[in-house]
Design a protein around this motif. Structure first.
Motif, PDB file in Angstrom:
ATOM      1  N   ALA A 192       0.845  -1.201   0.000  1.00 52.04           N
ATOM      2  CA  ALA A 192       0.000   0.000   0.000  1.00 52.04           C
ATOM      3  C   ALA A 192       0.880   1.252   0.000  1.00 52.04           C
ATOM      4  O   ALA A 192       0.599   2.223  -0.704  1.00 52.04           O
ATOM      5  CB  ALA A 192      -0.916  -0.003   1.225  1.00 52.04           C
ATOM      6  N   ILE A 193       1.968   1.206   0.780  1.00 59.48           N
ATOM      7  CA  ILE A 193       2.843   2.379   0.815  1.00 59.48           C
ATOM      8  C   ILE A 193       3.500   2.599  -0.543  1.00 59.48           C
ATOM      9  O   ILE A 193       3.548   3.719  -1.069  1.00 59.48           O
ATOM     10  CB  ILE A 193       3.919   2.203   1.919  1.00 59.48           C
ATOM     11  CG1 ILE A 193       3.256   2.262   3.297  1.00 59.48           C
ATOM     12  CG2 ILE A 193       4.994   3.274   1.803  1.00 59.48           C
ATOM     13  CD1 ILE A 193       4.184   2.011   4.448  1.00 59.48           C
ATOM     14  N   ILE A 194       3.985   1.497  -1.132  1.00 58.68           N
ATOM     15  CA  ILE A 194       4.664   1.637  -2.420  1.00 58.68           C
ATOM     16  C   ILE A 194       3.705   2.216  -3.466  1.00 58.68           C
ATOM     17  O   ILE A 194       4.054   3.136  -4.209  1.00 58.68           O
ATOM     18  CB  ILE A 194       5.212   0.265  -2.874  1.00 58.68           C
ATOM     19  CG1 ILE A 194       6.304  -0.182  -1.896  1.00 58.68           C
ATOM     20  CG2 ILE A 194       5.751   0.327  -4.291  1.00 58.68           C
ATOM     21  CD1 ILE A 194       6.782  -1.606  -2.102  1.00 58.68           C
ATOM     22  N   GLU A 195       2.489   1.693  -3.449  1.00 57.56           N
ATOM     23  CA  GLU A 195       1.490   2.202  -4.393  1.00 57.56           C
ATOM     24  C   GLU A 195       1.174   3.667  -4.127  1.00 57.56           C
ATOM     25  O   GLU A 195       1.068   4.470  -5.057  1.00 57.56           O
ATOM     26  CB  GLU A 195       0.201   1.379  -4.259  1.00 57.56           C
ATOM     27  CG  GLU A 195       0.200   0.119  -5.085  1.00 57.56           C
ATOM     28  CD  GLU A 195       0.313   0.423  -6.572  1.00 57.56           C
ATOM     29  OE1 GLU A 195      -0.590   1.093  -7.113  1.00 57.56           O
ATOM     30  OE2 GLU A 195       1.326   0.025  -7.191  1.00 57.56           O
ATOM     31  N   ALA A 196       1.048   3.991  -2.847  1.00 60.10           N
ATOM     32  CA  ALA A 196       0.686   5.370  -2.498  1.00 60.10           C
ATOM     33  C   ALA A 196       1.763   6.336  -2.973  1.00 60.10           C
ATOM     34  O   ALA A 196       1.471   7.388  -3.546  1.00 60.10           O
ATOM     35  CB  ALA A 196       0.489   5.491  -0.988  1.00 60.10           C
ATOM     36  N   VAL A 197       3.018   5.969  -2.759  1.00 62.65           N
ATOM     37  CA  VAL A 197       4.107   6.844  -3.194  1.00 62.65           C
ATOM     38  C   VAL A 197       4.102   6.955  -4.711  1.00 62.65           C
ATOM     39  O   VAL A 197       4.366   8.021  -5.271  1.00 62.65           O
ATOM     40  CB  VAL A 197       5.460   6.292  -2.695  1.00 62.65           C
ATOM     41  CG1 VAL A 197       6.597   7.144  -3.209  1.00 62.65           C
ATOM     42  CG2 VAL A 197       5.481   6.253  -1.181  1.00 62.65           C
ATOM     43  N   HIS A 198       3.777   5.856  -5.361  1.00 64.30           N
ATOM     44  CA  HIS A 198       3.709   5.851  -6.820  1.00 64.30           C
ATOM     45  C   HIS A 198       2.725   6.908  -7.318  1.00 64.30           C
ATOM     46  O   HIS A 198       2.971   7.557  -8.341  1.00 64.30           O
ATOM     47  CB  HIS A 198       3.279   4.447  -7.275  1.00 64.30           C
ATOM     48  CG  HIS A 198       3.426   4.236  -8.749  1.00 64.30           C
ATOM     49  ND1 HIS A 198       4.557   4.635  -9.436  1.00 64.30           N
ATOM     50  CD2 HIS A 198       2.614   3.659  -9.659  1.00 64.30           C
ATOM     51  CE1 HIS A 198       4.422   4.332 -10.707  1.00 64.30           C
ATOM     52  NE2 HIS A 198       3.249   3.734 -10.874  1.00 64.30           N
ATOM     53  N   HIS A 199       1.640   7.073  -6.591  1.00 61.36           N
ATOM     54  CA  HIS A 199       0.619   8.040  -7.011  1.00 61.36           C
ATOM     55  C   HIS A 199       0.921   9.458  -6.581  1.00 61.36           C
ATOM     56  O   HIS A 199       0.274  10.400  -7.026  1.00 61.36           O
ATOM     57  CB  HIS A 199      -0.755   7.632  -6.474  1.00 61.36           C
ATOM     58  CG  HIS A 199      -1.367   6.478  -7.196  1.00 61.36           C
ATOM     59  ND1 HIS A 199      -1.255   5.177  -6.754  1.00 61.36           N
ATOM     60  CD2 HIS A 199      -2.061   6.422  -8.357  1.00 61.36           C
ATOM     61  CE1 HIS A 199      -1.869   4.367  -7.588  1.00 61.36           C
ATOM     62  NE2 HIS A 199      -2.366   5.095  -8.587  1.00 61.36           N
ATOM     63  N   SER A 200       1.845   9.612  -5.675  1.00 58.86           N
ATOM     64  CA  SER A 200       2.085  10.950  -5.136  1.00 58.86           C
ATOM     65  C   SER A 200       2.725  11.852  -6.184  1.00 58.86           C
ATOM     66  O   SER A 200       3.516  11.404  -7.010  1.00 58.86           O
ATOM     67  CB  SER A 200       3.001  10.865  -3.903  1.00 58.86           C
ATOM     68  OG  SER A 200       3.342  12.163  -3.492  1.00 58.86           O
ATOM     69  N   THR A 201       2.370  13.124  -6.124  1.00 60.06           N
ATOM     70  CA  THR A 201       2.910  14.066  -7.096  1.00 60.06           C
ATOM     71  C   THR A 201       3.818  15.101  -6.439  1.00 60.06           C
ATOM     72  O   THR A 201       4.274  16.029  -7.079  1.00 60.06           O
ATOM     73  CB  THR A 201       1.767  14.811  -7.810  1.00 60.06           C
ATOM     74  OG1 THR A 201       0.944  15.389  -6.791  1.00 60.06           O
ATOM     75  CG2 THR A 201       0.946  13.884  -8.662  1.00 60.06           C
ATOM     76  N   LEU A 202       4.068  14.922  -5.155  1.00 65.91           N
ATOM     77  CA  LEU A 202       4.897  15.912  -4.445  1.00 65.91           C
ATOM     78  C   LEU A 202       6.334  15.888  -4.935  1.00 65.91           C
ATOM     79  O   LEU A 202       6.805  14.869  -5.448  1.00 65.91           O
ATOM     80  CB  LEU A 202       4.912  15.581  -2.954  1.00 65.91           C
ATOM     81  CG  LEU A 202       3.721  15.996  -2.133  1.00 65.91           C
ATOM     82  CD1 LEU A 202       3.921  15.562  -0.701  1.00 65.91           C
ATOM     83  CD2 LEU A 202       3.531  17.498  -2.212  1.00 65.91           C
ATOM     84  N   ALA A 203       7.008  17.003  -4.718  1.00 65.64           N
ATOM     85  CA  ALA A 203       8.431  17.030  -5.012  1.00 65.64           C
ATOM     86  C   ALA A 203       9.116  15.964  -4.169  1.00 65.64           C
ATOM     87  O   ALA A 203       8.858  15.839  -2.973  1.00 65.64           O
ATOM     88  CB  ALA A 203       9.001  18.414  -4.671  1.00 65.64           C
ATOM     89  N   GLY A 204       9.975  15.189  -4.778  1.00 64.80           N
ATOM     90  CA  GLY A 204      10.692  14.145  -4.033  1.00 64.80           C
ATOM     91  C   GLY A 204      10.047  12.784  -4.124  1.00 64.80           C
ATOM     92  O   GLY A 204      10.615  11.791  -3.677  1.00 64.80           O
ATOM     93  N   SER A 205       8.846  12.726  -4.723  1.00 61.76           N
ATOM     94  CA  SER A 205       8.158  11.433  -4.712  1.00 61.76           C
ATOM     95  C   SER A 205       8.828  10.438  -5.651  1.00 61.76           C
ATOM     96  O   SER A 205       8.757   9.228  -5.432  1.00 61.76           O
ATOM     97  CB  SER A 205       6.681  11.605  -5.063  1.00 61.76           C
ATOM     98  OG  SER A 205       6.572  12.212  -6.322  1.00 61.76           O
ATOM     99  N   GLY A 206       9.513  10.923  -6.685  1.00 55.74           N
ATOM    100  CA  GLY A 206      10.228  10.026  -7.579  1.00 55.74           C
ATOM    101  C   GLY A 206      11.329   9.285  -6.840  1.00 55.74           C
ATOM    102  O   GLY A 206      11.436   8.059  -6.889  1.00 55.74           O
ATOM    103  N   PHE A 207      12.137  10.046  -6.106  1.00 53.02           N
ATOM    104  CA  PHE A 207      13.201   9.452  -5.313  1.00 53.02           C
ATOM    105  C   PHE A 207      12.618   8.506  -4.275  1.00 53.02           C
ATOM    106  O   PHE A 207      13.138   7.414  -4.033  1.00 53.02           O
ATOM    107  CB  PHE A 207      14.008  10.576  -4.651  1.00 53.02           C
ATOM    108  CG  PHE A 207      14.989  10.076  -3.639  1.00 53.02           C
ATOM    109  CD1 PHE A 207      16.026   9.223  -4.010  1.00 53.02           C
ATOM    110  CD2 PHE A 207      14.886  10.454  -2.309  1.00 53.02           C
ATOM    111  CE1 PHE A 207      16.942   8.764  -3.077  1.00 53.02           C
ATOM    112  CE2 PHE A 207      15.791   9.993  -1.359  1.00 53.02           C
ATOM    113  CZ  PHE A 207      16.818   9.146  -1.755  1.00 53.02           C
TER     114      PHE A 207
END
Lengths: 506, 657
Positions: free
Chosen positions: B412-427
């Motif tokens: 769930a966390i990995i998926e959530a980060v995948h959807h995030s658009t905040l700066a730093g979410s790629g890293f």
């Protein structure tokens, strides 16, 4: 005669003094009697202070239980006493501490114990006098007279280097207070009275205020003590016997704080505003600079002495932060919090520093050393003692749930309203205070026993446990429920702030 | 409502009373008295917490928000002690008291021969009390109380074996590093008070949005977003308690404490206080994307780089400790991605499987006579089947093996980060995905080195090996059950349902609500499982982690040594823990002492005393010759002379002017 008609403030001053004189007369021939007698006097004085507390009206801002008689009519000098929400907590602190000091001396003081008891009882009376006097000259007399017993306590029962320490102590404080006397005389020439409440009302030019402020500053800043006039304190503490250190830290330092509240702020409010930034800077220097100095001390008493100076930095910060808060926010709401926090810091430091010095005293009585390096692994042989000292060390580091937290917390909260950076600097104490206290605790108490002298230590006896237990109860109670102290002082502090924020320039 | 209030008070007081009895009267009640009184206390607390849980989560009770008493009031602010019982706090209460209960029981076995038996029980019950005060608080004051109190107990417990030099160094380090965090936290609280003029959660959250655009001047003339300042300050507190880089340095050293507290405090509960706190403050954090990005980046660094350190440790507890750091990083990443519910979900599952792993490690440690070096273990599965099996479940949950609790929460966390658009979410996404491989590798490295392969202990130890006693294995089994199955039950309601109600707030704007986006595609746990199989990258990484661990530690055990000789440089960096400890020692510890010495020797002694004071004092030497008479013994003559002298002076003064 009902309880209400008793001159209770005079009783608080003169009971211990008369008791002390009796102890002096009885002398060394009746040591046992004198000890029990002194203890009884201390307890009776404390009971009277509790009666005072019970009868005190916390909703009234002004002076209560006023006693006023002519003393030197030619100069309108009066024997004039009264108590308000600022003095009352300090009176309770004084009378409570006296009991501890007398108990702490019980088997420890070997020479002239009667004189020792005498000195402390008289000292208690004089200190009560300082907090209760409403006449400037009466205040001055108590203020100076108080030095004598303290001078003797360090000079007679002190350590090897006591002569240097007593002179440093005497010179510092005496020189400081001479200027205070000059200020009183000038104020008398303006106001025609030595009545402190009248002096607080009298309008003054800004220049006069500044000069008076500086004169007061010399007296009070030395006493509390503020950086850079603090160097007498570590020396005095190191040489003083345990009881002397306890009274010095718990009460005498508070007289500096009391002086700021009673004289500097209300008599010269405009000068206080003028100098407030400088006072804040000095306070912050005390908190941080002294925190670092405390870190490297090798003598436990010096370490606690420096820690006291650092803690007193919060008191002066809380007293002078209101001006900055008003300047920054235009409202005085946060100002009260800072000043009440400073008051709480004074009370709490009374208990905690007393406890810390008593802890060092307990170890010193056994090992005759205050040096950290001579200890190590004390917990192995003195587990009960170690538990008490842990509590007080944590209180010294300002742990929530102990009284040490309350004052610092409020002062930091309110100083944030004045400036982020003031709060930031003050809050460094969270790290520094924990560092110097716990590092000392680690080296003294924890670890393997490596020295034979430590291996032979005996844990605290019933008397010592009782003293530390009393302090532990107080430190925890006011940490968990400090509201009662604040209820006493609310209206007085509110009125004081209101007064201080009113310009009274002539 | 009234009887609920009594229940809440009982939940808090039961462990406190147990602790006080065991601590103050430990000598009289004896060892069994001490463990009974504390276990009963925490059992009451745990059962009542479950009652409260049912009351709120199943019977739909309203949020309870009441004051117990006023701590003090000053300057128009009432500082109060009170409880806020809502889905968030009630979840924490159940987790904390339940894990604590199991660990109390386990302690009977683990601390069996320890002379500090009663003291230990007293401390862990006190911890339970403090942690409950923290999670049940309805205001910042009490939060800070609990916050520091758990720090105190952690300090006491890390240094529990106070003769061990490493232990008493570690506990001071832990306290001081936490104090650095608390320093930020306190400033955050001060900023909150300045802004809202109250410390009460409900009032603050209700008014938070008004201050979304407020600014504060910190450096000359440069206005900063007030909410960013508040949130970053608060988060610095979380960085200390939840051991995020660079304030993580205390957690590995905290392993000097007895294993039960490593499980309870330094894995399952206390270290998650920061995660809980940020979730609780979601209405504030939602107002600052800068703070969220900051959290995201700090969390990703912790998740990835702390996991790497777990690869080179040989101390079984330290491997688990680095794993804890890494998992805390995962939770922090979830917070940063505004997936507070996912962070809480992982917190809950992690509490169970990490407590399980620590207790399993502890079981191994006692059996091999307090040896913690995995190089001296191996082959234990034969003699400790229950420990082996429960640890296997714990390890599978930790690496996120499909179907286990850890799988649901971590995916769930990995998926959530995948959807995030905040700066730093790629890293952050890279970190959490790469972290999967690393987690699987170090986890199975530990598992294989301990339970499989050759028996590397000496013959004498091997002969006496046996399964741990029931007081140890029963808690393992009890913790293994939720480690495996809890996730499947919780994922639906907790992430995509109405589990937390209003306790967690996520802004609908700005693409913050990543869980809602995921929820659109969520069709039960079957679908969730299927999804991860259809996008097998994470599963492949996990499997290859296990495979590499198998290759290196079972099949060809000489690979690691060869690898080390090839990439000695990297190995050295990892062994030195990136140099954080050395840096702190050299700069902060030594630097502070240097500053202290300088200020003391130069400032106080040379300048103030040497120049200003002693100049005066030299003239006083004359005076001192007089004073020596003080020692002649004629004390009262002297005192009398002084007082008379003063009065004479006064009289002269009065009449002479």
């Amino acid at each position: 005669m009902t309880l209400n008609s008793l001159p209770i403030l005079s009783i608080l001053i003169w009971t211990p003094i008369i008791g002390g004189i009796w102890a002096l007369i009885a002398g060394d021939r009746q040591e046992q009697t004198v000890k029990y007698f002194s203890f009884a006097v201390a307890v009776i004085t404390f009971i009277f202070s509790v009666i005072l507390y019970c009868q005190f009206d916390p909703t009234y801002a002004g002076m209560q239980f006023i006693e006023e008689t002519d003393w030197i009519t030619a100069f309108n000098i009066k024997y004039h006493l009264g108590v308000d929400g600022i003095a009352l907590p300090l009176i309770l602190l004084t009378t409570f501490t006296t009991i501890l000091v007398i108990l702490a001396a019980w088997e420890v003081i070997e020479k002239h114990i009667s004189y020792y008891m005498c000195a402390f009882l008289i000292l208690t009376g004089l200190m009560n006098g300082v907090f209760l006097a409403l006449d400037a000259i009466l205040f001055y007399v108590y203020w100076e007279a108080m030095l004598i017993p303290m001078f003797l306590i360090i000079g007679i029962w002190g350590g090897p280097n006591r002569v240097y320490a007593t002179i440093k102590f005497f010179l510092y404080t005496f020189l400081g207070s001479v200027f205070m006397l000059v200020a009183f005389l000038y104020l008398y020439s303006v106001a025609g009275s030595f009545n402190i409440e009248a002096l607080q009302q009298v309008p003054l030019t800004l220049t006069a205020q500044k000069l008076i402020f500086v004169a007061f500053f010399l007296a009070f800043a030395v006493k509390i003590p503020m950086w850079p006039v603090h160097t007498w304190l570590p020396d005095a503490h190191v040489e003083a016997p345990t009881g002397g250190s306890v009274v010095l830290a718990a009460i005498m330092l508070k007289m500096g704080g009391y002086g700021f509240l009673r004289f500097s702020l209300p008599v010269t409010p405009d000068a206080s505003l003028y100098f407030s930034d400088a006072m804040i800077v000095l306070s912050l220097i005390a908190i941080v600079y002294i925190g670092f100095v405390a870190l490297v001390q090798e003598d436990m008493k010096k370490l606690i002495a420096y820690s006291s100076i650092s803690h007193m930095g919060f008191v002066t910060l809380g007293f002078f932060i209101p001006f900055s808060i008003v300047a920054a926010t235009g409202a005085s709401a946060g100002a009260i919090m800072g000043m009440e926090g400073a008051m709480m810091q004074m009370i709490s430091h009374g208990f905690i520093s007393a406890a810390m010095f008593l802890c060092v005293g307990v170890m010193y009585d056994r090992m005759h050393s205050r040096m950290i390096k001579d200890y190590g692994g004390v917990v192995n042989t003195m587990p009960y003692f170690a538990a008490f000292m842990m509590l007080f060390a944590m209180a010294n580091a300002g742990l929530p749930g102990t009284s040490g937290f309350v004052g610092e917390f409020l002062v930091i909260l309110s100083s944030f309203k004045a400036s982020f950076w003031i709060a930031f600097t003050a809050a460094l104490t969270l790290i520094l205070g924990a560092a110097y206290t716990l590092w000392m605790y680690k080296r003294v108490v924890f670890g393997e026993v490596t020295k034979d002298s430590v291996a032979e230590l005996k844990d605290i006896n019933g008397r010592e446990a009782f003293i530390l237990f009393l302090l532990a109860v107080v430190v925890l109670t006011f940490g968990i429920w400090p509201a009662p102290i604040f209820e006493i002082m609310h209206v007085t502090i509110e009125q004081l702030i209101e007064h201080v924020l009113q310009p009274k320039i002539l | 409502m009234n009887n609920m209030e009594q229940i809440y008070i009982a939940i808090v007081l039961a462990p406190l009373i147990g602790s006080l009895i065991a601590g103050l009267f430990g000598k009289f009640i004896g060892r069994s008295g001490a463990h009974w009184v504390t276990i009963i206390g925490v059992a009451i607390s745990s059962i009542l917490s479950m009652v409260a849980f049912k009351h709120h989560m199943f019977d739909g009770a309203a949020i309870y928000n009441q004051t117990l008493y006023t701590w003090l009031s000053s300057g128009g602010v009432d500082f109060k002690i009170g409880f806020l019982i809502d889905p968030l706090s009630v979840t924490m209460m159940v987790v904390v008291t339940f894990v604590s209960w199991m660990i109390h029981i386990y302690t009977i076995g683990y601390m069996h021969d320890d002379p500090g038996y009663q003291r230990f029980f007293s401390y862990i019950s006190l911890f339970t009390f403090a942690m409950l005060m923290l999670v049940m608080s309805n205001n910042f004051l009490q939060l800070f109380f609990g916050w520091e109190a758990v720090g105190l107990v952690s300090y006491l417990l890390i240094g529990f074996w106070y003769k061990k030099e490493t232990a008493i160094f570690a506990n001071m380090k832990a306290f001081l590093v936490n104090r650095v965090g608390d320093f930020g936290f306190l400033l955050g609280i001060a900023a909150v008070l300045m802004t809202f003029n109250t410390l009460d959660y409900a009032e603050i959250f209700a008014n938070a949005s008004q201050y979304a655009d407020a600014t504060i001047i910190i450096f000359n003339g440069e206005p900063w977003s007030l909410m960013t300042v508040i949130c970053i300050c608060l988060f610095i507190g979380a960085m200390g308690k939840s051991a995020q880089v660079p304030l993580h340095v205390w957690l590995p050293d905290s392993m000097e404490g007895p294993t039960p507290i490593s499980a309870l405090i330094h894995a399952a509960t206390m270290v998650t206080a920061g995660i809980f706190m940020v979730s609780r403050m979601s209405p504030l954090f939602e107002l600052s994307e800068t703070a969220l990005s900051f959290i995201l980046v700090i969390g990703s660094i912790t998740a990835l780089f702390m996991g790497l350190l777990g690869l080179v440790q040989n101390d079984i507890k330290r491997v688990v400790a680095y794993s804890t750091l890494s998992q805390l990083g995962y939770m922090t990443v979830a917070l940063g991605a505004s997936a507070y519910a996912a962070a809480m979900f992982h917190l809950v599952t992690h509490a169970f499987f990490k407590a399980l792993l620590f207790l399993g490690a502890g079981a191994v440690i006692i059996v091999v006579h307090h040896e913690q070096d995995m190089r001296k273990m191996g082959g234990l599965y034969k003699v400790m089947p229950i420990t082996w099996l429960t640890c296997l479940f714990g390890t599978l949950a930790l690496i996120g093996f499909p179907g286990t609790s850890g799988f649901f929460s971590k995916d769930a966390i990995i998926e959530a980060v995948h959807h995030s658009t905040l700066a730093g979410s790629g890293f952050a996404y890279f970190s959490v995905v790469a972290g999967v491989f690393i987690t699987a590798l170090y986890s199975f490295r530990l598992f294989f080195m301990t339970f499989h392969g050759n028996q590397r202990m000496d013959v004498e130890t091997w002969k006496h090996l046996h399964e741990a006693p029931p007081v140890v294995t029963v808690p393992l089994i009890v913790l293994a059950i939720p480690s495996v199955i809890l996730g499947a039950f919780l994922i639906g309601p907790m992430l995509f349902g109405d589990y937390f109600g209003n306790a967690i707030y996520v802004s609908a704007a700005g693409g913050h609500d990543v869980l809602a986006v995921m929820g659109e595609d969520y069709h039960g746990i079957g679908g969730f499982l299927l999804h991860s199989i259809k996008h097998p990258m994470v599963l492949l990484l996990m499997s290859s982690g296990i495979f590499v661990a198998w290759l290196c530690y079972i099949k060809f055990p000489d690979i690691p040594a060869k690898l080390v000789s090839k990439i000695g440089f990297i190995y050295k960096i990892l062994l030195n823990k990136y140099g954080f400890d050395d840096f702190n020692q050299a700069v902060f510890a030594k630097g502070s002492r240097g500053i202290g010495q300088f200020l003391w020797q130069v400032g106080d002694i040379n300048i103030i005393d040497g120049f200003f004071v002693n100049g005066t004092a030299r003239s006083v030497r004359v005076f001192s010759s007089v004073v020596r008479h003080v020692q002649s013994g004629y004390l009262y003559h002297y005192a009398f002379a002084m007082i008379i002298g003063l009065l004479v002076l006064l009289a002269v003064f009065v009449h002479g002017v």
